[in-house]
Scaffold this motif. Structure first.
Motif, PDB file in Angstrom:
ATOM      1  N   PRO A   1       3.765   7.683  -0.552  1.00 54.15           N
ATOM      2  CA  PRO A   1       3.198   7.553  -1.633  1.00 54.15           C
ATOM      3  C   PRO A   1       2.785   5.302  -1.743  1.00 54.15           C
ATOM      4  O   PRO A   1       1.969   4.454  -1.954  1.00 54.15           O
ATOM      5  CB  PRO A   1       4.675   6.873  -2.252  1.00 54.15           C
ATOM      6  CG  PRO A   1       5.470   8.215  -1.935  1.00 54.15           C
ATOM      7  CD  PRO A   1       4.909   8.596  -0.414  1.00 54.15           C
TER       8      PRO A   1
ATOM      9  N   LEU B   1      -0.779   4.902  -3.105  1.00 54.14           N
ATOM     10  CA  LEU B   1      -0.773   3.796  -4.294  1.00 54.14           C
ATOM     11  C   LEU B   1      -1.255   2.499  -4.120  1.00 54.14           C
ATOM     12  O   LEU B   1      -1.663   1.603  -4.938  1.00 54.14           O
ATOM     13  CB  LEU B   1       0.924   4.272  -4.600  1.00 54.14           C
ATOM     14  CG  LEU B   1       1.006   5.317  -5.155  1.00 54.14           C
ATOM     15  CD1 LEU B   1       2.752   5.691  -5.493  1.00 54.14           C
ATOM     16  CD2 LEU B   1       0.293   5.865  -6.475  1.00 54.14           C
TER      17      LEU B   1
ATOM     18  N   HIS C   1      -4.512   1.054  -6.155  1.00 53.60           N
ATOM     19  CA  HIS C   1      -3.863  -0.374  -6.780  1.00 53.60           C
ATOM     20  C   HIS C   1      -4.913  -1.675  -6.637  1.00 53.60           C
ATOM     21  O   HIS C   1      -5.922  -2.236  -7.069  1.00 53.60           O
ATOM     22  CB  HIS C   1      -2.578  -0.786  -6.755  1.00 53.60           C
ATOM     23  CG  HIS C   1      -1.837  -1.700  -7.965  1.00 53.60           C
ATOM     24  ND1 HIS C   1      -1.976  -3.460  -7.764  1.00 53.60           N
ATOM     25  CD2 HIS C   1      -1.737  -1.974  -8.627  1.00 53.60           C
ATOM     26  CE1 HIS C   1      -2.030  -4.321  -8.130  1.00 53.60           C
ATOM     27  NE2 HIS C   1      -1.489  -3.262  -8.636  1.00 53.60           N
TER      28      HIS C   1
ATOM     29  N   GLY D   1       5.944  13.268  -9.118  1.00 54.13           N
ATOM     30  CA  GLY D   1       5.642  11.572 -10.127  1.00 54.13           C
ATOM     31  C   GLY D   1       4.484  10.884  -9.073  1.00 54.13           C
ATOM     32  O   GLY D   1       4.162  10.098  -9.149  1.00 54.13           O
TER      33      GLY D   1
ATOM     34  N   ARG E   1       0.688  11.511 -10.583  1.00 53.05           N
ATOM     35  CA  ARG E   1       1.425  10.877 -11.848  1.00 53.05           C
ATOM     36  C   ARG E   1       1.347   9.516 -11.857  1.00 53.05           C
ATOM     37  O   ARG E   1       0.445   9.367 -12.575  1.00 53.05           O
ATOM     38  CB  ARG E   1       2.640  11.627 -13.219  1.00 53.05           C
ATOM     39  CG  ARG E   1       3.045  12.727 -13.029  1.00 53.05           C
ATOM     40  CD  ARG E   1       1.873  12.999 -14.319  1.00 53.05           C
ATOM     41  NE  ARG E   1       2.302  14.105 -14.863  1.00 53.05           N
ATOM     42  CZ  ARG E   1       2.147  14.542 -15.597  1.00 53.05           C
ATOM     43  NH1 ARG E   1       3.187  13.840 -16.500  1.00 53.05           N
ATOM     44  NH2 ARG E   1       2.404  15.975 -16.418  1.00 53.05           N
ATOM     45  N   TRP E   2       1.999   8.930 -10.965  1.00 49.06           N
ATOM     46  CA  TRP E   2       1.330   7.244 -10.311  1.00 49.06           C
ATOM     47  C   TRP E   2      -0.654   7.621 -10.404  1.00 49.06           C
ATOM     48  O   TRP E   2      -0.681   6.059 -10.296  1.00 49.06           O
ATOM     49  CB  TRP E   2       2.439   7.201  -8.894  1.00 49.06           C
ATOM     50  CG  TRP E   2       3.594   6.462 -10.472  1.00 49.06           C
ATOM     51  CD1 TRP E   2       4.631   6.891 -10.041  1.00 49.06           C
ATOM     52  CD2 TRP E   2       3.811   5.623 -10.785  1.00 49.06           C
ATOM     53  NE1 TRP E   2       5.958   6.107 -10.689  1.00 49.06           N
ATOM     54  CE2 TRP E   2       4.946   5.276 -11.398  1.00 49.06           C
ATOM     55  CE3 TRP E   2       3.099   4.290 -11.505  1.00 49.06           C
ATOM     56  CZ2 TRP E   2       5.957   3.875 -11.774  1.00 49.06           C
ATOM     57  CZ3 TRP E   2       3.514   3.268 -11.627  1.00 49.06           C
ATOM     58  CH2 TRP E   2       4.669   3.091 -12.340  1.00 49.06           C
TER      59      TRP E   2
ATOM     60  N   ILE F   1      -2.424   6.810 -13.562  1.00 51.52           N
ATOM     61  CA  ILE F   1      -1.915   6.628 -14.365  1.00 51.52           C
ATOM     62  C   ILE F   1      -2.872   4.938 -13.940  1.00 51.52           C
ATOM     63  O   ILE F   1      -3.322   4.053 -14.308  1.00 51.52           O
ATOM     64  CB  ILE F   1      -0.277   5.583 -14.258  1.00 51.52           C
ATOM     65  CG1 ILE F   1       0.762   6.466 -15.086  1.00 51.52           C
ATOM     66  CG2 ILE F   1      -0.068   4.327 -14.437  1.00 51.52           C
ATOM     67  CD1 ILE F   1       1.735   6.072 -14.967  1.00 51.52           C
TER      68      ILE F   1
END
Length: 396
Positions: free
Chosen positions: A245, A249, A253, A282, A285-286, A289
């Motif tokens: 992650p 992520l 970002h 999870g 899902r991030w 987002i």
């Protein structure tokens, strides 16, 4: 008595200023700035959009009739199929034809050679056949006269595949081309595709972002860039540390920040194998987002596809759906800039990948095999209500 022309100003004009222009002459009208090729304003709020290469997918994107610049789409697909890969090829082929800079992550030149080519228009071929038949009927002297008249004029300029001639002779740009998966796209000599390799030693995402940022900084400000990321986090392409992650992520970002930094020059489409990374996790899902749009492709099992193919509710020429399309999130979807003209939003959508194209349409179940009344009703609707009435309707 002073002899002086009345139309000459008494004051001396400063050096470097054009004195030929009269003070009473109107100011020149500024010419409108045209967007780059393959870009047009949204019919909802006027923001610049570009085509994904699939007209039915453009119609799903919140009524903008295209993908708004500065946004990304995450396409998840379950199973072992590669329907999402076809959408990526259409997206990349549209960028190549429009003259955009296409960046493909983790794939080589073999992937670029499989891009679909532009489909031939049947109406154009039919029109050429009629013109050829009419030309055969004309006498040779009249045909030579037409050649003489055309030779006196200026030569016709060569037009690119992204330009068509309008009704009044003006050249209009094509926003979305029609591609054929059975054909292959001929890449330009300068090769508009940048293949970004993935290092296997450490986290590859910082190097990918730095390369994309250098390309954006070194190209002219009117150059449109398309980022293509097939099979994100696939073990066959990415090292194991990529699925952590803190690695993926941070990449999404930073990519989101890069899209906001270049809101009129960059778009991105990413595919994710949901069989390895399900939506219940999870991490996924991030990832959703941090993405501007999220779509999910759910192919039908083979047994279900066979049932649809042999159903009495389907016709011979009707394309059989091969899976369901779920829209979980749309880019620029708010009270001002989205949702008003979305095609089929909120309804069940299905997709069909034929030998030549990818189509997204509304999904409806065919009537059952033994439901005779439903079959007759469906046939009446398909024929526009001109079908013969039933026997019970004729009795009175």
């Amino acid at each position: 008595m002073a002899f002086r022309k009345r139309n000459i100003a008494l004051t001396r004009s400063p050096s470097g200023e054009d004195t030929s222009a009269s003070p009473s002459s109107p100011s020149p009208v500024p010419t409108p700035v045209r967007p780059p090729p393959g870009v047009r304003p949204s019919p909802i709020d006027g923001r610049l959009t570009t085509s994904t290469g699939t007209p039915s997918l453009d119609g799903v994107l919140a009524g903008h009739a295209g993908l708004p610049l500065g946004n990304s789409i995450l396409i998840g697909e379950s199973g072992t199929t590669d329907y999402a890969g076809a959408l990526l090829r259409f997206y990349a082929a549209e960028g190549v034809v429009q003259g955009h800079k296409v960046h493909v992550v983790g794939m080589g030149e073999v992937w670029g050679r499989e891009l679909p080519g532009i489909a031939e228009d049947k109406e154009d071929r039919r029109k050429e056949g009629k013109e050829r038949a009419e030309k055969m009927k004309i006498a040779w002297r009249y045909e030579g006269l037409g050649q003489f008249e055309s030779a006196r004029g200026a030569p016709t300029p060569n037009r690119s595949p992204s330009q068509v001639e309008g009704a009044h002779g003006e050249v209009a740009a094509v926003f979305c081309h029609t591609f054929d998966l059975a054909r292959r796209l001929t890449l330009p000599v300068g090769t508009a595709i940048n293949y970004v390799p993935i290092p296997r030693t450490s986290s590859p995402f910082p190097a990918i972002l730095q390369g994309i940022q250098r390309q954006l900084a070194s190209t002219p400000p009117n150059t449109i860039h398309r980022l293509v990321i097939p099979s994100l986090l696939s073990p066959a392409i990415y090292p194991p540390i990529s699925s952590h992650p803190s690695s993926v992520l941070q990449f999404l970002h930073a990519l989101r920040a890069l899209l906001r930094q270049y809101p009129t020059r960059l778009t991105a489409i990413i595919t994710l194998p949901l069989s390895l990374y399900p939506r219940t996790a999870g991490l996924v899902r991030w990832m959703e987002i941090l993405s501007d749009g999220v779509l999910e492709l759910s192919p039908f099992p083979y047994s279900h596809m066979q049932t649809l193919a042999t159903s009495a509710g389907t016709t011979k020429d009707e394309e059989k759906p091969q899976g369901m399309l779920a829209v979980h999130k749309l880019p620029v979807f708010h009270e001002k800039g989205g949702g008003g003209g979305a095609d089929g939003l909120g309804e069940d959508l299905a997709f069909t990948l034929s030998r030549r194209k990818f189509v997204i349409a509304k999904f409806s179940l065919p009537p059952l095999e033994g439901d005779r009344e439903a079959q007759e009703e469906a046939g009446r609707e398909m024929s526009g209500g001109n079908a013969m009435p039933r026997k019970e309707e004729l009795e009175f």
